[in-house]
Design an enzyme around this catalytic site. Structure first.
Site, PDB file in Angstrom:
ATOM      1  N   SER A 237       0.844  -1.009  -0.119  1.00  0.00           N
ATOM      2  CA  SER A 237       0.497  -0.106   0.055  1.00  0.00           C
ATOM      3  C   SER A 237       0.607   1.845  -0.315  1.00  0.00           C
ATOM      4  O   SER A 237       0.689   2.115  -0.499  1.00  0.00           O
ATOM      5  CB  SER A 237      -1.489  -0.094   0.938  1.00  0.00           C
ATOM      6  OG  SER A 237      -0.468  -0.603   2.503  1.00  0.00           O
ATOM      7  N   TRP A 238       1.931   1.458   0.760  1.00  0.00           N
ATOM      8  CA  TRP A 238       2.573   2.956   0.857  1.00  0.00           C
ATOM      9  C   TRP A 238       3.190   2.848  -0.832  1.00  0.00           C
ATOM     10  O   TRP A 238       3.631   3.985  -0.605  1.00  0.00           O
ATOM     11  CB  TRP A 238       3.811   2.582   2.015  1.00  0.00           C
ATOM     12  CG  TRP A 238       4.086   3.591   2.416  1.00  0.00           C
ATOM     13  CD1 TRP A 238       5.475   4.013   3.368  1.00  0.00           C
ATOM     14  CD2 TRP A 238       3.114   5.101   2.474  1.00  0.00           C
ATOM     15  NE1 TRP A 238       5.448   5.098   3.680  1.00  0.00           N
ATOM     16  CE2 TRP A 238       4.528   6.069   3.907  1.00  0.00           C
ATOM     17  CE3 TRP A 238       2.334   5.649   2.008  1.00  0.00           C
ATOM     18  CZ2 TRP A 238       4.162   7.639   3.363  1.00  0.00           C
ATOM     19  CZ3 TRP A 238       1.594   7.348   2.397  1.00  0.00           C
ATOM     20  CH2 TRP A 238       2.771   7.778   2.975  1.00  0.00           C
TER      21      TRP A 238
ATOM     22  N   LYS B 151       8.759   2.227   9.060  1.00  0.00           N
ATOM     23  CA  LYS B 151       9.043   3.027  10.464  1.00  0.00           C
ATOM     24  C   LYS B 151       8.992   1.224  11.152  1.00  0.00           C
ATOM     25  O   LYS B 151       8.252   0.540  11.040  1.00  0.00           O
ATOM     26  CB  LYS B 151       7.985   3.365  10.260  1.00  0.00           C
ATOM     27  CG  LYS B 151       7.031   4.847   9.655  1.00  0.00           C
ATOM     28  CD  LYS B 151       6.136   5.404  10.034  1.00  0.00           C
ATOM     29  CE  LYS B 151       5.416   6.305   9.426  1.00  0.00           C
ATOM     30  NZ  LYS B 151       4.691   7.630   9.436  1.00  0.00           N
TER      31      LYS B 151
ATOM     32  N   LYS C  80       6.066   4.805  17.918  1.00  0.00           N
ATOM     33  CA  LYS C  80       4.548   5.175  18.417  1.00  0.00           C
ATOM     34  C   LYS C  80       4.081   3.852  18.017  1.00  0.00           C
ATOM     35  O   LYS C  80       2.229   3.479  17.877  1.00  0.00           O
ATOM     36  CB  LYS C  80       4.324   6.248  16.842  1.00  0.00           C
ATOM     37  CG  LYS C  80       4.768   5.790  15.647  1.00  0.00           C
ATOM     38  CD  LYS C  80       3.510   6.204  14.579  1.00  0.00           C
ATOM     39  CE  LYS C  80       4.166   5.311  13.493  1.00  0.00           C
ATOM     40  NZ  LYS C  80       2.915   4.593  12.286  1.00  0.00           N
TER      41      LYS C  80
ATOM     42  N   SER D 225      -4.979   2.487  10.693  1.00  0.00           N
ATOM     43  CA  SER D 225      -3.084   1.169  10.854  1.00  0.00           C
ATOM     44  C   SER D 225      -3.577   0.040  11.482  1.00  0.00           C
ATOM     45  O   SER D 225      -4.401  -0.311  12.428  1.00  0.00           O
ATOM     46  CB  SER D 225      -3.106   2.582  12.347  1.00  0.00           C
ATOM     47  OG  SER D 225      -1.930   1.668  13.377  1.00  0.00           O
TER      48      SER D 225
ATOM     49  N   ASN E 231      -1.355  -1.090  13.185  1.00  0.00           N
ATOM     50  CA  ASN E 231      -0.831  -1.894  14.764  1.00  0.00           C
ATOM     51  C   ASN E 231      -2.051  -1.626  15.523  1.00  0.00           C
ATOM     52  O   ASN E 231      -2.529  -2.365  16.947  1.00  0.00           O
ATOM     53  CB  ASN E 231       0.238  -0.822  15.277  1.00  0.00           C
ATOM     54  CG  ASN E 231       1.469  -1.082  13.808  1.00  0.00           C
ATOM     55  OD1 ASN E 231       1.960  -1.832  14.738  1.00  0.00           O
ATOM     56  ND2 ASN E 231       1.935   0.087  13.340  1.00  0.00           N
TER      57      ASN E 231
END
Length: 331
Positions: free
Chosen positions: A10-11, A105, A191, A254, A256
């Site tokens: 996706s990113w 990340k 995060k 997200s 996460n």
């Protein structure tokens, strides 16, 4: 400029479309033939974006040499556990003037170090320009729809950060430059851990009061940890700190957060960890940070509590209660 994007997820797809919109010659490199065919033939990436059309000019290939040779910039947008192997595979074809840009990340799964350190390690015997990162509050699901987004281009070299800023910025994507590589990367990793905790709270049925407290305390832990590693305090009140934390803790996009939601609803992590098929960076990051805390002279109660849920079979409900009943103190 010819730009190669490693990763047809996706990113990677979203960033490739941004670059294409900005007039660059872009090609995606991936290993999933179905995703590659979907991008090339259907102008979709159905696995991640359903029936949403993507730019018809996007191209993808599983030939890393074809994708990489002649590229002036290589964007690494694969899960952190694959960065070392993907970059090593592509390194023989990366030109000496190519800019290497990290878009992941988390931590290196093999050596538990920051991603830019991994990139430098893999490329240490290859001539290349310095590395940079794109970090900040951004979900691919919105970027692919050209929704307004602001992130940071981060590099130790301000001129490189400014170059990356220009490369990606347009009417819907605004980048700021930042030289606090350490602070931004540790913030991006922490995060994800706090986002899992946020999902757990919601899964347990708690509301806005609890989430607000979690984000506040999570920001404190993020800053505490990052500053101990050499990050700058002000970084944690910007896009790579508070901004990234908020979007990850509050959005169903997200992974996460969704992982935490499932764990919270089940009041147990075992089933999720056994059956999960997606990359949830915060799970590994939590372990890395927890083990590193043995070398630190401060506490990170949220990280420590989540570690017990993920790795010690602790019940989320009991950990939440324990956090609330910790000894009272001055803020």
């Amino acid at each position: 400029m010819k730009v190669t994007v490693y990763g047809t997820g996706s990113w990677g797809t979203a960033l490739a479309q941004v670059l294409l919109d900005n007039g660059h010659d872009v090609i995606l490199y991936g290993v999933d033939i179905n995703e590659i065919r979907d991008i090339n033939e259907n102008h979709r990436n159905s696995r991640y974006f359903g029936d949403l059309p993507i730019a018809e000019g996007l191209r993808a290939t599983d030939n890393i040499r074809l994708a990489t040779e002649g590229a002036e910039a290589v964007v690494i947008a694969v899960p952190t556990k694959f960065i070392r192997s993907a970059l090593a595979k592509g390194s023989p074809f990366i030109g000496e003037n190519a800019l290497i840009i990290n878009a992941a990340k988390g931590f290196d799964w093999e050596k538990n170090c920051r991603i830019t350190d991994t990139m430098r390690d893999v490329l240490k015997d290859r001539p290349h320009r310095t590395v940079a990162s794109i970090i900040g509050p951004s979900h691919a699901e919105e970027v692919i729809q050209r929704m307004l987004t602001s992130v940071c281009a981060v590099s130790l070299d301000i001129e490189v950060a400014n170059e990356v800023r220009t490369l990606f910025s347009n009417s819907y994507m605004r980048l700021y430059s930042n030289t606090d590589e350490i602070g931004a990367e540790y913030g991006a990793a922490v995060k994800n851990v706090i986002a899992i905790a946020s999902g757990i709270l919601v899964g347990q049925g708690y509301g806005d009061n609890a989430k607000a407290a979690l984000v506040d305390r999570g920001l404190l832990e993020m800053a505490r940890y990052g500053i101990s590693k050499g990050g700058k305090p002000e970084t944690y009140y910007g896009l790579t700190g508070l901004g990234d934390l908020v979007v990850t803790c509050f959005s169903i996009h997200s992974r996460n957060y969704r992982a935490g939601l499932a764990i919270g609803q089940a009041n147990d992590a075992a089933a999720f960890l056994k059956n999960n098929q997606t990359t949830v960076e915060g799970v590994n990051s939590c372990k890395v940070i927890y083990e590193d805390l043995k070398n630190c002279d401060f506490e990170m109660p949220l990280v420590e509590s989540l570690y017990r849920v993920l790795y010690c079979n602790a019940l989320p409900s009991e950990e939440i209660k324990a956090l609330m009943l910790r000894p009272l103190k001055q803020e």
